[in-house]
Design a protein around this motif. Structure first.
Motif, PDB file in Angstrom:
ATOM      1  N   ILE A 328      -3.714  16.631  13.624  1.00 47.91           N
ATOM      2  CA  ILE A 328      -4.744  15.509  13.552  1.00 47.91           C
ATOM      3  C   ILE A 328      -4.243  14.127  14.194  1.00 47.91           C
ATOM      4  N   LEU A 329      -3.704  14.217  14.997  1.00 47.05           N
ATOM      5  CA  LEU A 329      -2.738  12.870  15.565  1.00 47.05           C
ATOM      6  C   LEU A 329      -3.912  11.926  16.168  1.00 47.05           C
ATOM      7  N   SER A 330      -4.798  12.620  17.012  1.00 50.66           N
ATOM      8  CA  SER A 330      -5.701  11.915  17.966  1.00 50.66           C
ATOM      9  C   SER A 330      -6.424  10.884  17.029  1.00 50.66           C
ATOM     10  N   MET A 331      -7.018  11.549  15.795  1.00 51.31           N
ATOM     11  CA  MET A 331      -8.054  10.507  15.147  1.00 51.31           C
ATOM     12  C   MET A 331      -7.138   9.673  14.580  1.00 51.31           C
ATOM     13  N   ASN A 332      -6.088   9.908  13.773  1.00 57.39           N
ATOM     14  CA  ASN A 332      -5.466   9.272  12.793  1.00 57.39           C
ATOM     15  C   ASN A 332      -4.741   8.095  13.809  1.00 57.39           C
ATOM     16  N   VAL A 333      -4.012   8.375  14.691  1.00 56.39           N
ATOM     17  CA  VAL A 333      -3.392   7.106  15.455  1.00 56.39           C
ATOM     18  C   VAL A 333      -4.227   6.473  16.209  1.00 56.39           C
ATOM     19  N   GLY A 334      -5.549   7.074  16.496  1.00 58.64           N
ATOM     20  CA  GLY A 334      -6.717   6.262  17.173  1.00 58.64           C
ATOM     21  C   GLY A 334      -7.049   5.419  16.353  1.00 58.64           C
ATOM     22  N   MET A 335      -7.300   5.653  14.994  1.00 58.16           N
ATOM     23  CA  MET A 335      -7.892   4.610  14.409  1.00 58.16           C
ATOM     24  C   MET A 335      -7.199   3.268  14.222  1.00 58.16           C
ATOM     25  N   ARG A 336      -5.693   3.858  14.114  1.00 56.10           N
ATOM     26  CA  ARG A 336      -4.675   2.437  14.099  1.00 56.10           C
ATOM     27  C   ARG A 336      -4.883   1.551  15.458  1.00 56.10           C
ATOM     28  N   GLU A 337      -4.928   2.327  16.340  1.00 59.93           N
ATOM     29  CA  GLU A 337      -5.049   1.952  17.937  1.00 59.93           C
ATOM     30  C   GLU A 337      -6.289   0.761  18.015  1.00 59.93           C
ATOM     31  N   ALA A 338      -7.371   1.460  17.276  1.00 65.58           N
ATOM     32  CA  ALA A 338      -8.540   0.618  17.320  1.00 65.58           C
ATOM     33  C   ALA A 338      -8.583  -0.667  16.704  1.00 65.58           C
ATOM     34  N   VAL A 339      -7.884  -0.814  15.495  1.00 63.68           N
ATOM     35  CA  VAL A 339      -7.452  -2.010  14.665  1.00 63.68           C
ATOM     36  C   VAL A 339      -6.546  -2.761  15.316  1.00 63.68           C
ATOM     37  N   ASP A 340      -5.466  -2.348  16.061  1.00 65.95           N
ATOM     38  CA  ASP A 340      -4.585  -3.116  16.727  1.00 65.95           C
ATOM     39  C   ASP A 340      -5.359  -3.831  17.843  1.00 65.95           C
ATOM     40  N   LEU A 341      -6.312  -3.016  18.835  1.00 65.20           N
ATOM     41  CA  LEU A 341      -6.988  -3.982  19.853  1.00 65.20           C
ATOM     42  C   LEU A 341      -7.822  -4.839  19.138  1.00 65.20           C
ATOM     43  N   VAL A 342      -8.421  -4.631  18.091  1.00 68.29           N
ATOM     44  CA  VAL A 342      -9.387  -5.827  17.638  1.00 68.29           C
ATOM     45  C   VAL A 342      -8.413  -7.105  17.033  1.00 68.29           C
ATOM     46  N   ASP A 343      -7.331  -6.738  16.543  1.00 69.20           N
ATOM     47  CA  ASP A 343      -6.398  -8.001  16.243  1.00 69.20           C
ATOM     48  C   ASP A 343      -5.948  -8.879  17.596  1.00 69.20           C
ATOM     49  N   ILE A 344      -5.907  -7.893  18.572  1.00 67.97           N
ATOM     50  CA  ILE A 344      -5.353  -8.544  19.534  1.00 67.97           C
ATOM     51  C   ILE A 344      -6.626  -9.496  20.563  1.00 67.97           C
ATOM     52  N   LEU A 345      -7.709  -8.691  20.254  1.00 66.67           N
ATOM     53  CA  LEU A 345      -8.923  -9.616  20.729  1.00 66.67           C
ATOM     54  C   LEU A 345      -9.255 -10.783  19.837  1.00 66.67           C
ATOM     55  N   SER A 346      -8.686 -10.812  18.536  1.00 61.37           N
ATOM     56  CA  SER A 346      -9.349 -11.720  17.806  1.00 61.37           C
ATOM     57  C   SER A 346      -8.447 -12.920  18.034  1.00 61.37           C
ATOM     58  N   MET A 347      -7.217 -12.679  18.561  1.00 63.34           N
ATOM     59  CA  MET A 347      -6.044 -13.531  18.511  1.00 63.34           C
ATOM     60  C   MET A 347      -6.210 -14.911  19.258  1.00 63.34           C
ATOM     61  N   SER A 348      -7.036 -14.740  20.407  1.00 62.91           N
ATOM     62  CA  SER A 348      -7.278 -15.779  21.475  1.00 62.91           C
ATOM     63  C   SER A 348      -8.495 -15.931  21.710  1.00 62.91           C
ATOM     64  N   ASP A 349      -8.807 -17.190  22.378  1.00 63.45           N
ATOM     65  CA  ASP A 349     -10.382 -17.129  23.087  1.00 63.45           C
ATOM     66  C   ASP A 349     -10.235 -16.957  24.473  1.00 63.45           C
ATOM     67  N   THR A 350      -9.024 -17.016  24.937  1.00 64.10           N
ATOM     68  CA  THR A 350      -8.842 -16.956  26.477  1.00 64.10           C
ATOM     69  C   THR A 350      -8.518 -15.556  26.913  1.00 64.10           C
ATOM     70  N   HIS A 351      -8.952 -15.164  28.028  1.00 65.87           N
ATOM     71  CA  HIS A 351      -8.446 -13.962  28.689  1.00 65.87           C
ATOM     72  C   HIS A 351      -7.052 -14.155  29.085  1.00 65.87           C
ATOM     73  N   LEU A 352      -6.572 -15.087  29.507  1.00 71.44           N
ATOM     74  CA  LEU A 352      -5.055 -15.296  29.652  1.00 71.44           C
ATOM     75  C   LEU A 352      -4.148 -15.102  28.349  1.00 71.44           C
ATOM     76  N   GLY A 353      -4.779 -15.791  27.066  1.00 73.15           N
ATOM     77  CA  GLY A 353      -4.052 -15.734  25.878  1.00 73.15           C
ATOM     78  C   GLY A 353      -4.030 -14.233  25.400  1.00 73.15           C
ATOM     79  N   ARG A 354      -4.822 -13.309  25.992  1.00 75.29           N
ATOM     80  CA  ARG A 354      -5.005 -12.138  25.647  1.00 75.29           C
ATOM     81  C   ARG A 354      -4.023 -11.011  26.433  1.00 75.29           C
ATOM     82  N   GLN A 355      -3.966 -11.330  27.671  1.00 72.70           N
ATOM     83  CA  GLN A 355      -3.517 -10.525  28.327  1.00 72.70           C
ATOM     84  C   GLN A 355      -2.212  -9.858  27.998  1.00 72.70           C
ATOM     85  N   LYS A 356      -1.399 -10.850  27.742  1.00 75.88           N
ATOM     86  CA  LYS A 356       0.224 -10.420  27.459  1.00 75.88           C
ATOM     87  C   LYS A 356       0.200  -9.502  26.366  1.00 75.88           C
ATOM     88  N   ALA A 357      -0.734  -9.776  25.318  1.00 79.14           N
ATOM     89  CA  ALA A 357      -0.559  -8.882  23.947  1.00 79.14           C
ATOM     90  C   ALA A 357      -1.246  -7.447  24.454  1.00 79.14           C
TER      91      ALA A 357
END
Ligand SMILES: Cc1cc2nc3c(=O)[nH]c(=O)nc-3n(C[C@H](O)[C@H](O)[C@H](O)COP(=O)(O)OP(=O)(O)OC[C@H]3O[C@@H](n4cnc5c(N)ncnc54)[C@H](O)[C@@H]3O)c2cc1C
Length: 420
Positions: A328-357
Protein backbone atom coordinates in the motif's frame (compact mmCIF):
# COMPACT_ATOMS: atom_id res chain seq x y z
CA UNK A 1 -14.15 28.93 -23.97
CA UNK A 2 -15.90 31.11 -21.43
CA UNK A 3 -16.50 31.28 -17.66
CA UNK A 4 -12.92 32.24 -16.92
CA UNK A 5 -12.09 31.42 -13.26
CA UNK A 6 -8.83 32.03 -11.37
CA UNK A 7 -7.29 30.14 -8.50
CA UNK A 8 -3.84 29.79 -6.94
CA UNK A 9 -3.62 25.97 -6.90
CA UNK A 10 -5.66 23.48 -8.90
CA UNK A 11 -5.67 19.98 -7.43
CA UNK A 12 -6.51 17.30 -9.99
CA UNK A 13 -8.17 14.21 -8.49
CA UNK A 14 -10.18 13.71 -5.30
CA UNK A 15 -8.72 10.32 -4.39
CA UNK A 16 -7.01 10.01 -1.00
CA UNK A 17 -3.96 11.95 -2.22
CA UNK A 18 -5.90 14.88 -3.69
CA UNK A 19 -8.21 15.00 -0.66
CA UNK A 20 -5.35 15.27 1.82
CA UNK A 21 -3.77 17.98 -0.38
CA UNK A 22 -7.10 19.83 -0.15
CA UNK A 23 -7.04 19.56 3.66
CA UNK A 24 -3.52 20.96 3.82
CA UNK A 25 -4.41 23.82 1.45
CA UNK A 26 -7.57 24.65 3.41
CA UNK A 27 -5.64 24.73 6.71
CA UNK A 28 -3.09 27.11 5.21
CA UNK A 29 -5.80 29.38 3.77
CA UNK A 30 -4.52 28.92 0.22
CA UNK A 31 -7.00 29.51 -2.57
CA UNK A 32 -7.57 26.25 -4.47
CA UNK A 33 -10.03 24.13 -6.42
CA UNK A 34 -10.22 20.34 -6.38
CA UNK A 35 -11.53 18.69 -9.56
CA UNK A 36 -12.68 15.11 -9.98
CA UNK A 37 -14.21 13.59 -13.08
CA UNK A 38 -16.34 11.17 -11.06
CA UNK A 39 -19.56 12.01 -9.24
CA UNK A 40 -18.48 10.65 -5.83
CA UNK A 41 -15.77 8.78 -3.92
CA UNK A 42 -14.84 5.11 -4.47
CA UNK A 43 -16.96 2.43 -2.91
CA UNK A 44 -14.39 -0.37 -2.34
CA UNK A 45 -11.44 -1.23 -0.14
CA UNK A 46 -8.73 -0.97 -2.84
CA UNK A 47 -5.75 0.34 -0.86
CA UNK A 48 -7.02 -0.74 2.53
CA UNK A 49 -4.31 0.03 5.10
CA UNK A 50 -2.64 3.07 6.57
CA UNK A 51 1.00 2.94 7.62
CA UNK A 52 1.79 4.21 11.15
CA UNK A 53 3.23 7.48 9.76
CA UNK A 54 0.13 8.08 7.62
CA UNK A 55 -2.12 7.78 10.66
CA UNK A 56 0.15 10.27 12.41
CA UNK A 57 -0.20 12.61 9.41
CA UNK A 58 -3.99 12.25 9.51
CA UNK A 59 -3.83 12.88 13.25
CA UNK A 60 -2.27 16.27 12.49
CA UNK A 61 -5.52 17.08 10.64
CA UNK A 62 -7.60 15.90 13.62
CA UNK A 63 -8.76 12.73 11.83
CA UNK A 64 -7.09 9.87 13.72
CA UNK A 65 -9.88 9.31 16.22
CA UNK A 66 -12.59 8.90 13.59
CA UNK A 67 -10.38 6.61 11.52
CA UNK A 68 -9.55 4.44 14.53
CA UNK A 69 -13.25 4.07 15.35
CA UNK A 70 -13.90 2.66 11.87
CA UNK A 71 -10.88 0.42 11.49
CA UNK A 72 -8.95 -2.64 12.67
CA UNK A 73 -5.46 -2.27 14.06
CA UNK A 74 -2.91 -4.94 13.14
CA UNK A 75 0.30 -5.10 15.18
CA UNK A 76 2.08 -7.64 12.95
CA UNK A 77 2.65 -8.93 9.42
CA UNK A 78 3.50 -12.61 9.10
CA UNK A 79 5.35 -14.12 6.19
CA UNK A 80 4.37 -17.67 5.35
CA UNK A 81 6.18 -20.13 3.15
CA UNK A 82 3.53 -22.59 1.97
CA UNK A 83 1.59 -23.31 5.15
CA UNK A 84 4.35 -22.45 7.61
CA UNK A 85 5.00 -19.14 9.33
CA UNK A 86 8.56 -18.19 8.49
CA UNK A 87 8.97 -14.68 9.95
CA UNK A 88 6.99 -11.96 11.71
CA UNK A 89 7.32 -8.22 11.34
CA UNK A 90 6.32 -6.62 14.62
CA UNK A 91 5.35 -2.93 14.57
CA UNK A 92 4.96 -2.85 18.37
CA UNK A 93 8.75 -3.13 18.73
CA UNK A 94 9.22 0.20 16.95
CA UNK A 95 9.23 3.68 18.51
CA UNK A 96 6.03 4.81 16.79
CA UNK A 97 3.09 6.85 18.05
CA UNK A 98 0.76 4.36 16.35
CA UNK A 99 2.67 1.04 16.28
CA UNK A 100 0.28 -0.84 14.01
CA UNK A 101 -1.29 -0.95 10.55
CA UNK A 102 -4.75 0.56 10.37
CA UNK A 103 -7.16 -1.36 8.16
CA UNK A 104 -9.87 0.83 6.71
CA UNK A 105 -11.45 0.59 3.28
CA UNK A 106 -10.29 3.24 0.82
CA UNK A 107 -13.93 4.21 0.22
CA UNK A 108 -14.46 4.80 3.95
CA UNK A 109 -11.22 6.79 4.28
CA UNK A 110 -12.19 8.98 1.33
CA UNK A 111 -15.64 9.47 2.89
CA UNK A 112 -14.06 10.67 6.14
CA UNK A 113 -11.77 13.04 4.23
CA UNK A 114 -14.67 14.50 2.22
CA UNK A 115 -16.80 14.90 5.35
CA UNK A 116 -14.14 16.73 7.30
CA UNK A 117 -13.35 18.93 4.30
CA UNK A 118 -17.02 19.87 4.27
CA UNK A 119 -16.71 21.00 7.91
CA UNK A 120 -14.01 23.39 6.69
CA UNK A 121 -16.52 24.62 4.07
CA UNK A 122 -14.72 23.07 1.11
CA UNK A 123 -15.91 20.42 -1.27
CA UNK A 124 -14.51 18.73 -4.34
CA UNK A 125 -15.93 19.78 -7.70
CA UNK A 126 -17.28 16.37 -8.69
CA UNK A 127 -18.16 15.72 -12.35
CA UNK A 128 -15.37 18.08 -13.43
CA UNK A 129 -12.99 16.33 -15.82
CA UNK A 130 -9.76 18.07 -16.71
CA UNK A 131 -9.46 17.87 -20.47
CA UNK A 132 -6.09 19.59 -21.09
CA UNK A 133 -3.61 21.98 -19.54
CA UNK A 134 -1.57 24.64 -21.32
CA UNK A 135 1.24 26.65 -19.83
CA UNK A 136 1.26 30.33 -20.87
CA UNK A 137 4.14 32.45 -19.59
CA UNK A 138 3.50 32.49 -15.86
CA UNK A 139 0.09 30.84 -15.63
CA UNK A 140 -1.61 27.53 -16.39
CA UNK A 141 -4.78 27.41 -18.47
CA UNK A 142 -6.94 24.43 -17.61
CA UNK A 143 -9.86 23.29 -19.75
CA UNK A 144 -12.43 21.40 -17.67
CA UNK A 145 -15.45 19.44 -18.90
CA UNK A 146 -18.42 19.85 -16.56
CA UNK A 147 -20.25 16.56 -16.81
CA UNK A 148 -23.83 15.53 -16.26
CA UNK A 149 -25.77 12.35 -16.72
CA UNK A 150 -28.60 12.01 -19.20
CA UNK A 151 -30.82 9.32 -20.67
CA UNK A 152 -30.02 8.35 -24.25
CA UNK A 153 -31.09 5.62 -26.67
CA UNK A 154 -34.35 4.71 -28.30
CA UNK A 155 -34.81 0.94 -28.25
CA UNK A 156 -32.94 0.52 -24.96
CA UNK A 157 -32.60 3.65 -22.86
CA UNK A 158 -29.41 4.00 -20.85
CA UNK A 159 -27.64 6.65 -18.81
CA UNK A 160 -24.68 8.35 -20.42
CA UNK A 161 -22.24 10.97 -19.22
CA UNK A 162 -22.42 14.18 -21.22
CA UNK A 163 -20.46 17.41 -21.26
CA UNK A 164 -22.79 20.22 -20.35
CA UNK A 165 -20.17 22.99 -20.33
CA UNK A 166 -16.46 23.51 -20.93
CA UNK A 167 -14.97 25.71 -18.22
CA UNK A 168 -11.72 27.63 -18.44
CA UNK A 169 -9.66 27.93 -15.26
CA UNK A 170 -6.36 29.68 -14.63
CA UNK A 171 -4.02 28.52 -11.85
CA UNK A 172 -0.50 29.29 -10.72
CA UNK A 173 0.24 25.62 -9.94
CA UNK A 174 -1.23 22.19 -10.36
CA UNK A 175 -0.97 19.33 -7.91
CA UNK A 176 -1.55 16.29 -10.12
CA UNK A 177 -3.17 13.69 -7.88
CA UNK A 178 -5.17 12.35 -10.80
CA UNK A 179 -4.10 8.73 -10.64
CA UNK A 180 -2.22 6.46 -12.98
CA UNK A 181 -3.64 7.88 -16.24
CA UNK A 182 -2.73 11.40 -15.07
CA UNK A 183 -3.50 14.28 -17.43
CA UNK A 184 -1.13 16.42 -15.31
CA UNK A 185 1.76 14.02 -15.92
CA UNK A 186 1.05 13.82 -19.64
CA UNK A 187 0.68 17.60 -19.98
CA UNK A 188 4.08 18.06 -18.33
CA UNK A 189 5.55 15.54 -20.80
CA UNK A 190 6.80 13.26 -18.02
CA UNK A 191 7.52 9.60 -18.87
CA UNK A 192 6.06 6.83 -16.73
CA UNK A 193 8.16 3.74 -17.48
CA UNK A 194 7.51 0.29 -16.11
CA UNK A 195 10.02 -0.60 -13.38
CA UNK A 196 9.14 -4.28 -12.91
CA UNK A 197 6.74 -6.76 -14.53
CA UNK A 198 3.08 -6.39 -13.61
CA UNK A 199 1.33 -9.09 -11.56
CA UNK A 200 -2.22 -10.42 -11.84
CA UNK A 201 -4.41 -11.14 -8.85
CA UNK A 202 -7.83 -12.62 -8.15
CA UNK A 203 -9.20 -10.56 -5.25
CA UNK A 204 -12.08 -11.66 -2.99
CA UNK A 205 -13.77 -10.05 -0.01
CA UNK A 206 -16.24 -11.96 2.12
CA UNK A 207 -17.62 -12.43 5.61
CA UNK A 208 -16.67 -15.50 7.59
CA UNK A 209 -17.44 -17.22 10.90
CA UNK A 210 -13.73 -17.94 11.45
CA UNK A 211 -11.81 -16.25 14.21
CA UNK A 212 -9.68 -14.13 11.93
CA UNK A 213 -5.96 -13.84 12.75
CA UNK A 214 -5.35 -10.19 13.63
CA UNK A 215 -2.43 -9.70 11.28
CA UNK A 216 -1.72 -9.32 7.60
CA UNK A 217 -0.24 -12.44 6.00
CA UNK A 218 2.02 -12.66 2.98
CA UNK A 219 1.97 -16.23 1.69
CA UNK A 220 4.84 -17.25 -0.58
CA UNK A 221 4.15 -20.41 -2.51
CA UNK A 222 6.05 -21.66 -5.54
CA UNK A 223 6.72 -18.51 -7.55
CA UNK A 224 3.58 -16.67 -6.39
CA UNK A 225 2.69 -14.36 -3.49
CA UNK A 226 -0.78 -14.35 -1.97
CA UNK A 227 -2.09 -11.90 0.61
CA UNK A 228 -4.59 -12.14 3.48
CA UNK A 229 -6.04 -9.13 5.32
CA UNK A 230 -8.62 -9.22 8.12
CA UNK A 231 -11.22 -6.46 7.69
CA UNK A 232 -13.63 -4.91 10.22
CA UNK A 233 -16.87 -6.74 11.14
CA UNK A 234 -15.76 -10.32 10.46
CA UNK A 235 -14.86 -9.72 6.81
CA UNK A 236 -11.56 -10.55 5.12
CA UNK A 237 -9.76 -9.82 1.85
CA UNK A 238 -7.76 -12.41 -0.06
CA UNK A 239 -5.59 -11.67 -3.08
CA UNK A 240 -4.38 -14.75 -4.92
CA UNK A 241 -1.69 -14.25 -7.52
CA UNK A 242 -2.67 -15.87 -10.80
CA UNK A 243 -0.80 -16.46 -14.04
CA UNK A 244 0.26 -13.42 -15.96
CA UNK A 245 -2.27 -12.41 -18.61
CA UNK A 246 -5.37 -13.49 -16.64
CA UNK A 247 -6.41 -9.92 -15.77
CA UNK A 248 -6.92 -7.23 -18.37
CA UNK A 249 -4.73 -4.13 -18.53
CA UNK A 250 -7.77 -1.98 -17.89
CA UNK A 251 -8.78 -3.71 -14.67
CA UNK A 252 -7.76 -0.73 -12.56
CA UNK A 253 -10.90 1.22 -13.32
CA UNK A 254 -12.50 2.10 -10.01
CA UNK A 255 -16.15 1.58 -9.11
CA UNK A 256 -18.01 4.71 -8.12
CA UNK A 257 -21.45 3.10 -8.28
CA UNK A 258 -22.81 0.00 -6.67
CA UNK A 259 -23.07 -2.68 -9.35
CA UNK A 260 -25.04 -5.81 -8.60
CA UNK A 261 -23.16 -9.09 -9.06
CA UNK A 262 -23.80 -10.84 -12.31
CA UNK A 263 -23.11 -14.41 -13.25
CA UNK A 264 -20.83 -13.61 -16.12
CA UNK A 265 -17.66 -13.35 -14.06
CA UNK A 266 -14.53 -15.20 -15.26
CA UNK A 267 -14.01 -18.76 -13.94
CA UNK A 268 -11.07 -17.61 -11.78
CA UNK A 269 -13.57 -15.67 -9.69
CA UNK A 270 -15.99 -18.59 -9.22
CA UNK A 271 -17.00 -19.62 -5.74
CA UNK A 272 -15.48 -23.12 -6.36
CA UNK A 273 -12.23 -21.52 -7.49
CA UNK A 274 -12.13 -19.49 -4.26
CA UNK A 275 -12.45 -22.74 -2.27
CA UNK A 276 -9.56 -24.20 -4.29
CA UNK A 277 -7.38 -21.11 -3.74
CA UNK A 278 -8.05 -21.28 0.00
CA UNK A 279 -7.39 -25.02 0.25
CA UNK A 280 -4.18 -24.83 -1.77
CA UNK A 281 -2.67 -21.73 -0.20
CA UNK A 282 -4.11 -21.29 3.29
CA UNK A 283 -4.88 -24.65 4.89
CA UNK A 284 -4.96 -22.79 8.24
CA UNK A 285 -8.15 -21.00 7.19
CA UNK A 286 -11.17 -23.07 8.25
CA UNK A 287 -14.00 -20.55 8.18
CA UNK A 288 -17.15 -20.18 6.14
CA UNK A 289 -17.46 -18.00 3.05
CA UNK A 290 -20.55 -15.82 3.31
CA UNK A 291 -21.65 -12.60 1.75
CA UNK A 292 -19.04 -12.61 -1.03
CA UNK A 293 -19.30 -8.86 -1.46
CA UNK A 294 -16.49 -8.15 -3.93
CA UNK A 295 -14.35 -10.11 -6.35
CA UNK A 296 -12.26 -9.01 -9.26
CA UNK A 297 -9.25 -9.79 -11.42
CA UNK A 298 -6.71 -6.99 -11.25
CA UNK A 299 -3.51 -6.38 -13.14
CA UNK A 300 -1.14 -4.46 -10.84
CA UNK A 301 1.35 -2.54 -12.94
CA UNK A 302 4.58 -1.15 -11.52
CA UNK A 303 5.63 2.24 -12.85
CA UNK A 304 7.68 5.19 -11.64
CA UNK A 305 7.65 8.65 -13.24
CA UNK A 306 11.07 9.85 -14.30
CA UNK A 307 10.31 13.23 -12.74
CA UNK A 308 7.87 14.36 -10.05
CA UNK A 309 7.06 17.60 -11.82
CA UNK A 310 8.11 20.41 -14.05
CA UNK A 311 7.69 24.19 -13.85
CA UNK A 312 4.16 24.63 -12.48
CA UNK A 313 2.83 21.05 -12.63
CA UNK A 314 3.76 18.69 -9.76
CA UNK A 315 2.76 15.11 -9.02
CA UNK A 316 1.84 13.04 -5.95
CA UNK A 317 0.43 9.53 -5.55
CA UNK A 318 -0.51 7.14 -8.35
CA UNK A 319 0.12 9.82 -10.96
CA UNK A 320 3.83 9.33 -10.20
CA UNK A 321 4.07 5.69 -9.04
CA UNK A 322 2.27 2.36 -9.19
CA UNK A 323 3.72 -0.25 -6.88
CA UNK A 324 3.24 -3.86 -5.70
CA UNK A 325 -0.13 -3.97 -4.01
CA UNK A 326 0.45 -5.47 -0.55
CA UNK A 327 2.70 -2.64 0.69
CA UNK A 328 0.00 0.00 0.00
CA UNK A 329 2.94 2.27 -0.73
CA UNK A 330 1.50 4.40 -3.48
CA UNK A 331 -1.40 5.75 -1.44
CA UNK A 332 0.46 6.07 1.88
CA UNK A 333 3.62 7.71 0.57
CA UNK A 334 1.49 9.66 -1.92
CA UNK A 335 -0.48 11.31 0.89
CA UNK A 336 2.76 12.50 2.45
CA UNK A 337 3.99 13.75 -0.94
CA UNK A 338 0.83 15.83 -1.32
CA UNK A 339 1.29 17.52 2.05
CA UNK A 340 4.98 18.15 1.27
CA UNK A 341 3.98 19.84 -1.98
CA UNK A 342 1.48 22.07 -0.19
CA UNK A 343 4.16 23.01 2.36
CA UNK A 344 6.50 24.03 -0.45
CA UNK A 345 3.83 25.98 -2.32
CA UNK A 346 2.82 27.83 0.84
CA UNK A 347 6.43 28.75 1.67
CA UNK A 348 6.86 31.64 -0.72
CA UNK A 349 4.76 33.90 -2.92
CA UNK A 350 7.09 33.87 -5.90
CA UNK A 351 7.80 31.16 -8.45
CA UNK A 352 11.51 31.81 -8.02
CA UNK A 353 11.21 31.31 -4.25
CA UNK A 354 9.48 27.97 -4.78
CA UNK A 355 11.64 26.65 -7.59
CA UNK A 356 14.57 25.40 -5.52
CA UNK A 357 12.29 23.63 -3.02
CA UNK A 358 10.34 22.01 -5.87
CA UNK A 359 13.57 20.79 -7.49
CA UNK A 360 14.57 19.29 -4.11
CA UNK A 361 11.11 17.68 -3.84
CA UNK A 362 11.76 15.97 -7.19
CA UNK A 363 15.20 14.69 -6.21
CA UNK A 364 14.12 13.48 -2.78
CA UNK A 365 11.09 11.65 -4.19
CA UNK A 366 13.12 9.91 -6.89
CA UNK A 367 15.69 8.82 -4.29
CA UNK A 368 12.97 7.66 -1.90
CA UNK A 369 11.28 5.48 -4.56
CA UNK A 370 14.59 4.03 -5.72
CA UNK A 371 14.99 2.89 -2.14
CA UNK A 372 11.40 1.75 -1.51
CA UNK A 373 11.42 -0.42 -4.63
CA UNK A 374 15.08 -1.39 -4.13
CA UNK A 375 15.76 -0.42 -7.72
CA UNK A 376 19.48 -0.12 -7.04
CA UNK A 377 19.67 -3.37 -5.01
CA UNK A 378 20.88 -1.74 -1.79
CA UNK A 379 19.34 -4.36 0.53
CA UNK A 380 21.70 -7.15 1.50
CA UNK A 381 21.66 -10.27 3.65
CA UNK A 382 23.96 -11.07 6.57
CA UNK A 383 22.87 -14.56 7.58
CA UNK A 384 20.77 -17.59 6.67
CA UNK A 385 17.43 -15.99 7.69
CA UNK A 386 18.16 -12.94 5.60
CA UNK A 387 19.35 -15.00 2.66
CA UNK A 388 15.99 -16.80 2.68
CA UNK A 389 14.18 -13.44 2.70
CA UNK A 390 16.37 -12.03 -0.06
CA UNK A 391 15.77 -15.18 -2.10
CA UNK A 392 12.14 -14.05 -2.14
CA UNK A 393 12.87 -10.40 -2.92
CA UNK A 394 10.20 -10.29 -5.66
CA UNK A 395 7.60 -11.26 -3.06
CA UNK A 396 8.84 -8.86 -0.40
CA UNK A 397 10.06 -5.67 -2.08
CA UNK A 398 7.19 -3.21 -2.24
CA UNK A 399 4.88 -5.65 -0.46
CA UNK A 400 5.89 -4.76 3.11
CA UNK A 401 3.50 -2.05 4.32
CA UNK A 402 6.08 0.46 5.53
CA UNK A 403 8.37 3.23 4.38
CA UNK A 404 11.18 5.42 5.77
CA UNK A 405 12.85 4.40 9.02
CA UNK A 406 10.02 1.97 9.81
CA UNK A 407 10.85 -0.02 6.67
CA UNK A 408 14.54 -0.19 7.61
CA UNK A 409 13.65 -1.41 11.09
CA UNK A 410 11.23 -4.03 9.80
CA UNK A 411 13.84 -5.24 7.30
CA UNK A 412 16.25 -5.52 10.24
CA UNK A 413 13.73 -7.87 11.91
CA UNK A 414 14.30 -10.08 8.84
CA UNK A 415 18.07 -9.61 9.41
CA UNK A 416 18.23 -7.62 6.17
CA UNK A 417 20.44 -4.54 6.03
CA UNK A 418 19.10 -1.47 4.25
CA UNK A 419 22.24 0.26 3.03
CA UNK A 420 20.54 3.16 1.22
C1 LIG B 1 -9.28 -2.59 -8.23
C2 LIG B 1 -8.18 -1.91 -7.49
C3 LIG B 1 -7.56 -2.54 -6.45
C4 LIG B 1 -6.54 -1.89 -5.78
N1 LIG B 1 -5.95 -2.54 -4.75
C5 LIG B 1 -4.88 -1.98 -4.16
C6 LIG B 1 -4.19 -2.67 -3.14
O1 LIG B 1 -4.52 -3.78 -2.77
N2 LIG B 1 -3.12 -2.06 -2.58
C7 LIG B 1 -2.72 -0.81 -2.97
O2 LIG B 1 -1.74 -0.31 -2.45
N3 LIG B 1 -3.36 -0.14 -3.93
C8 LIG B 1 -4.42 -0.70 -4.52
N4 LIG B 1 -5.06 -0.01 -5.51
C9 LIG B 1 -4.52 1.31 -5.90
C10 LIG B 1 -4.97 2.39 -4.95
O3 LIG B 1 -6.35 2.52 -5.06
C11 LIG B 1 -4.20 3.67 -5.30
O4 LIG B 1 -2.83 3.51 -4.99
C12 LIG B 1 -4.71 4.90 -4.59
O5 LIG B 1 -6.06 5.10 -4.90
C13 LIG B 1 -3.89 6.10 -5.01
O6 LIG B 1 -4.54 7.27 -4.65
P1 LIG B 1 -4.46 8.57 -5.57
O7 LIG B 1 -5.25 9.59 -4.85
O8 LIG B 1 -3.05 8.84 -5.96
O9 LIG B 1 -5.15 8.17 -6.95
P2 LIG B 1 -6.69 7.71 -7.22
O10 LIG B 1 -7.29 7.11 -6.00
O11 LIG B 1 -6.63 6.92 -8.45
O12 LIG B 1 -7.41 9.08 -7.46
C14 LIG B 1 -7.27 9.79 -8.66
C15 LIG B 1 -8.54 10.60 -8.85
O13 LIG B 1 -8.35 11.42 -9.96
C16 LIG B 1 -9.55 11.48 -10.70
N5 LIG B 1 -9.18 11.84 -12.08
C17 LIG B 1 -8.44 11.14 -12.95
N6 LIG B 1 -8.31 11.79 -14.10
C18 LIG B 1 -8.98 12.96 -13.96
C19 LIG B 1 -9.22 14.08 -14.81
N7 LIG B 1 -8.76 14.12 -16.06
N8 LIG B 1 -9.95 15.10 -14.32
C20 LIG B 1 -10.44 15.07 -13.06
N9 LIG B 1 -10.25 14.03 -12.23
C21 LIG B 1 -9.53 13.00 -12.67
C22 LIG B 1 -10.12 10.08 -10.58
O14 LIG B 1 -11.53 10.08 -10.77
C23 LIG B 1 -9.75 9.72 -9.15
O15 LIG B 1 -10.77 10.02 -8.22
C24 LIG B 1 -6.12 -0.60 -6.17
C25 LIG B 1 -6.78 0.04 -7.20
C26 LIG B 1 -7.80 -0.60 -7.86
C27 LIG B 1 -8.54 0.10 -8.95
Amino acid sequence: MFNHKKTDIAVLGAGPVGLIAAHALADRNIDYVLFDREQRTNIHSYALALHPETLELLDSFGLAERILENSLQLPTVSIYEDDHPKATLDYTRLPLKYPFLTVISQGELEGILVDSLKKKSYKPLWNHRVRFIEEHADVLNIAVDRLSEGMTGYAVAHIETQIDKILDYQANYIIGADGHESVARRSAGIDFPEVSPSTDYAVFEFKTDAELPNEMRLIIKDNKTHVYWPLPNGHCRWSFQVDHGEASNHSRKKDHKFNPFNNSSPPLLDREQLDTFLAENAAWFKGSVEDLSWRMLVNFEHHLANSFGKDRIWLAGDSAHMTPHAGILSMNVGMREAVDLVDILSMSDTHLGRQKALADYNEQRLAEWQRLLDLDHHIYAVDQTARWALGHRNSLIGNIPASGETLSELLAQLHLIDAA
